[in-house]
Design an enzyme around this catalytic site. Structure first.
Site, PDB file in Angstrom:
ATOM      1  N   ARG A   1      27.237  28.499  32.095  1.00 38.00           N
ATOM      2  CA  ARG A   1      27.798  27.869  33.295  1.00 38.00           C
ATOM      3  C   ARG A   1      27.055  26.607  33.712  1.00 38.00           C
ATOM      4  NH1 ARG A   1      29.078  33.333  33.769  1.00 38.00           N
ATOM      5  NH2 ARG A   1      30.951  33.805  34.985  1.00 38.00           N
TER       6      ARG A   1
ATOM      7  N   CYS B   1      39.291  41.965  42.034  1.00 36.16           N
ATOM      8  CA  CYS B   1      38.105  42.827  42.143  1.00 36.16           C
ATOM      9  C   CYS B   1      37.718  42.924  43.618  1.00 36.16           C
ATOM     10  CB  CYS B   1      36.964  42.208  41.326  1.00 36.16           C
ATOM     11  SG  CYS B   1      35.325  42.809  41.752  1.00 36.16           S
TER      12      CYS B   1
ATOM     13  N   CYS C   1      34.307  41.434  44.557  1.00 37.89           N
ATOM     14  CA  CYS C   1      34.373  39.959  44.516  1.00 37.89           C
ATOM     15  C   CYS C   1      35.177  39.440  45.703  1.00 37.89           C
ATOM     16  CB  CYS C   1      35.021  39.485  43.214  1.00 37.89           C
ATOM     17  SG  CYS C   1      34.328  40.233  41.722  1.00 37.89           S
TER      18      CYS C   1
END
Length: 410
Positions: free
Chosen positions: A248, A355, A358
Site C-alpha cells: 500500500r 464487513c 469495518c
C-alpha cells in the site's frame, strides 16, 4: 516511512514537528482518555441498508462481526443521556418529552429554559452537519465497546471492498471525468493522473481529496499493523504485516504514491488537531460534563480532556483554515456547500460496507472528521458561546464528541 519527511503541501508544518508533538506529548494523554467509559461506548446502527446499490451481502468471516454491549454493561449516565451533552440537558429533555406526551404546558419552565429546549430541537434537525448521522433512538442502534471491537484486519477484501473506495474517489472527490480512476484492483495501483490533477485545482478541492486519502491511509495502516498472522483452533495471533504495508505504501510498488498517501495522513491529523484547538470554549464551560454517572471519575476525565485541548491549542504550526473558502463570497458559499454534501455522501456510503467491524470504524471515523469540519466552519458561533447556559447556535451531541476524539485517536 523514510520518504515521509519535511514540509507538507498547503501547510506551514513539517512531518518531524508533528511526530515529536504527537508521540511524546499528546498521544499518551489521548490514549488514556479514549479508554475511559465516556469515550469507549459508541452507539451505532449497523443494520441500515445501503442507499446506493442493492447489495446486502455481508462478510461471513467471523472477525467481521461486532459484539454489541448488553444494556446493563453501559454506564447509566450514558444510557440515559446519550443524546444531550450534560446532566442538566438530560433532565430537561426528559421533562419536555413527558410534557409533550401528556399534551401539557409546563408553566414552571422559565423563558430561558424554553428557549434552550427550542435550541436543542433546532440543533437536532440542523443543516450544519457534514455526516448522515444514525438515529440513535432506532431499535437497531446499539452500544458498542470500541476497546472490545478494535480496528484491525478482518479478511474483508476483494471486489466488495474496492467498490466502496472506488465509489468514494470516483463520485465524491471533485474528480473530473477525464481523470483515470485512482484505484484499480490488484497491486501497484497508480494515482499519477490524479496527482497531476490535484496540483492544478483550487486548494479546497485539493484539501478534500487529501482528507479522504489520509483517512484511507489511516485505515490501511491499522489493517496492516493489526493483521491476522496466525489462525488456528488453539489461538489467534495479530501483529504487523510488513508485506501488506509495503503493497500500500512502498514507493516503488505504488510508483511514488505511497509516501504521498502517508503525507495526506499528516494533513488529516493537522485538520483534526486544529478543530480540537478551536472547540476548547465549548468544553471549558462549567455546565459541560462527561456524564457517565460516576461523578469523581467524570470530573477527572473532564480535566484530562481540557488538558488535551489546551495542549492542542499550544501546537506551534497549526493549519490555517482561513486559506479555505477565502475568495468570492458567493463562490465560496457554493463551494462550501458542495464540500459538505460530498462529505455527507461519503458518510452514507459507509452503510454499504459489507464487513460490520469495518462499517463500525468507517462510520465512526467519517463522523469524527465530519465533526472536525463542522467545528472549523463554526468558528464565529463558537467564539460567541457564553460561559454558562446553552451554547446557542453551536452544539455537539455525545455521538459527535465520541466520534471526534476516537477518529483523532486513530
Amino acid at each position: 516511512f523514510q520518504q515521509v519527511t519535511g514540509h507538507l503541501d498547503d501547510c506551514t508544518c513539517d512531518v518531524e514537528t508533528i511526530d515529536a508533538f504527537n508521540n511524546y506529548k499528546l498521544f499518551p494523554r489521548l490514549n488514556e482518555l479514549l479508554e475511559s467509559d465516556y469515550f469507549r461506548y459508541y452507539k451505532v446502527n449497523l443494520k441500515k441498508p445501503c442507499p446506493f446499490w442493492n447489495d446486502n451481502s455481508h462478510c461471513g468471516i467471523r472477525d467481521c462481526a461486532v459484539k454489541p454491549c448488553p444494556s446493563d454493561e453501559v454506564p447509566d449516565g450514558i444510557r440515559s443521556g446519550s443524546h444531550k451533552y450534560s446532566e442538566e440537558a438530560n433532565n430537561l429533555a426528559e421533562e419536555c418529552e413527558e410534557a409533550r406526551r401528556l399534551g401539557a404546558v409546563d408553566g414552571s419552565l422559565s423563558k430561558e429554559t424554553q428557549q434552550a429546549v427550542l435550541q436543542w430541537t433546532r440543533h437536532d434537525d440542523s443543516s450544519d452537519s457534514f455526516c448522515e448521522a444514525d438515529d440513535t433512538f432506532s431499535p437497531d442502534a446499539e452500544y458498542v465497546d470500541l476497546l472490545l471491537n478494535p480496528e484491525r484486519y478482518t479478511g474483508y477484501k476483494g471486489p466488495d471492498a474496492w467498490k466502496i473506495w472506488n465509489s468514494i474517489y470516483e463520485e465524491n472527490c471533485f474528480k473530473p471525468q477525464n481523470v483515470k480512476r485512482p484505484l484499480a484492483s490488484g497491486r501497484g495501483e497508480s494515482f499519477i493522473y490524479l496527482t497531476k490533477w490535484c496540483s492544478s485545482v483550487c486548494v479546497e478541492k485539493r484539501a478534500f481529496y487529501k482528507l479522504i486519502s489520509g483517512l484511507h491511509a489511516s485505515i490501511n495502516i491499522h489493517l496492516s499493523a493489526r493483521y491476522l498472522l496466525q489462525d488456528t483452533w488453539s489461538e489467534k495471533k495479530w501483529g504487523p504485516n510488513v508485506t501488506e504495508f509495503q503493497q500500500r505504501f512502498d514507493e516503488v510498488i505504488t510508483r511514488g504514491e505511497g509516501p504521498r498517501r502517508l503525507k495526506n495522513l499528516y494533513f488529516l491529523y493537522l485538520i483534526e488537531l486544529r478543530a480540537l484547538s478551536k472547540v476548547l470554549p465549548f468544553f471549558e464551560r462549567p455546565g459541560f460534563q462527561l456524564y457517565t454517572g460516576n461523578k469523581s471519575h467524570d470530573a477527572e476525565m473532564k480535566n484530562l480532556l481540557l488538558e488535551i485541548l489546551h495542549l492542542a491549542k499550544s501546537f506551534p504550526l497549526h493549519f490555517d483554515e482561513n486559506s479555505l473558502f477565502a475568495g468570492n463570497k458567493k463562490e465560496a458559499a457554493k463551494l462550501k456547500e458542495e464540500f459538505r454534501l460530498h462529505f455527507k455522501n461519503i458518510s452514507k456510503i459507509m452503510d454499504c460496507v459489507g464487513c460490520f467491524k469495518c462499517r463500525l470504524w468507517g462510520k465512526l471515523q467519517t463522523q469524527g472528521l465530519g465533526t472536525a469540519l463542522k467545528i472549523l466552519f463554526s468558528e464565529n458561533l463558537i467564539e460567541k458561546i457564553p460561559e454558562s447556559g446553552p451554547s446557542y447556535g453551536f452544539q455537539l451531541t455525545r455521538q459527535e464528541i465520541v466520534a471526534l476524539f476516537n477518529a483523532f485517536g486513530r
